[in-house]
Write a protein that holds these residues in place. Structure first.
Motif, short mmCIF file in Angstrom:
data_model
loop_
_atom_site.label_atom_id
_atom_site.label_comp_id
_atom_site.label_asym_id
_atom_site.label_seq_id
_atom_site.Cartn_x
_atom_site.Cartn_y
_atom_site.Cartn_z
N ASP A 197 -19.39 34.09 22.19
CA ASP A 197 -19.18 34.43 21.10
C ASP A 197 -18.72 35.87 20.91
OD1 ASP A 197 -19.09 31.43 20.25
OD2 ASP A 197 -21.11 31.71 20.47
N VAL A 198 -17.57 36.17 20.52
CA VAL A 198 -17.19 37.40 20.16
C VAL A 198 -17.55 37.83 18.75
CG1 VAL A 198 -15.73 39.47 20.06
CG2 VAL A 198 -15.59 37.85 22.06
N HIS A 199 -18.33 38.99 18.23
CA HIS A 199 -18.47 39.42 17.02
C HIS A 199 -18.09 40.71 16.97
CE1 HIS A 199 -20.97 35.87 16.14
NE2 HIS A 199 -21.32 36.12 17.33
N HIS A 200 -17.57 40.96 15.73
CA HIS A 200 -17.21 42.44 15.50
C HIS A 200 -17.74 43.14 13.98
CE1 HIS A 200 -14.30 45.74 14.21
NE2 HIS A 200 -14.93 45.99 15.18
N ALA A 201 -18.56 43.75 13.85
CA ALA A 201 -18.95 44.30 12.83
C ALA A 201 -19.83 42.88 12.01
CB ALA A 201 -18.08 44.80 11.60
#
Length: 140
Positions: free
Chosen positions: A59-63
């Motif tokens: 899973d990609v997370h940003h901020a």
């Protein structure tokens, strides 16, 4: 068959990624300066064609917010290889790594882009192993 080098494999993918093989979800942000953008899924499948092993998904997370998914490979040796991780230039993180099974037959989505990328990579590397017709057994 001419032996492959790691540098040659990397160059083959870099020369093959383009807007027409980018994920439709990411194509608006694709640019030649970040060619790996939107290519993790089909790149991991072509790498799987070359070396086998496991397909990995995270899973990609940003901020701190969910921002999509990232695909990469765990080779039969146990080494993890992600040819597209460089696409993340804005502090994205990948968590929740898990093994996923390769779908049988044609992919439910992005089949044409996968075939196009595979053909382009083969143009640079020469003949590739046949595409798998059934998922390989997972070690994990």
């Amino acid at each position: 068959m001419t032996p492959w080098s790691l540098i040659g494999i990397d160059r083959a993918f870099r020369a093959s990624w383009a807007a027409d093989t980018c994920s439709p979800d990411d194509v608006a942000d694709w640019q030649p300066g970040n060619p790996a953008w939107g290519h993790c899924d089909i790149t991991s499948l072509v790498v799987h064609d070359l070396f086998g092993g496991d397909l990995m998904l995270g899973d990609v997370h940003h901020a701190g917010e969910p921002a999509g998914y990232q695909w990469w490979n765990r080779l039969p040796s146990g080494i993890e290889l992600d040819l597209t991780s460089e696409q993340f230039t804005d502090g994205q993180t990948v968590t929740g790594a898990r093994i996923v099974k390769r779908p049988l037959g044609p992919l439910p989505r992005r089949w044409n882009e996968y075939l196009l990328l595979r053909d382009r990579v083969a143009t640079h590397l020469g003949s590739l192993p046949p595409r798998p017709t059934a998922p390989q057994a997972s070690r994990g």
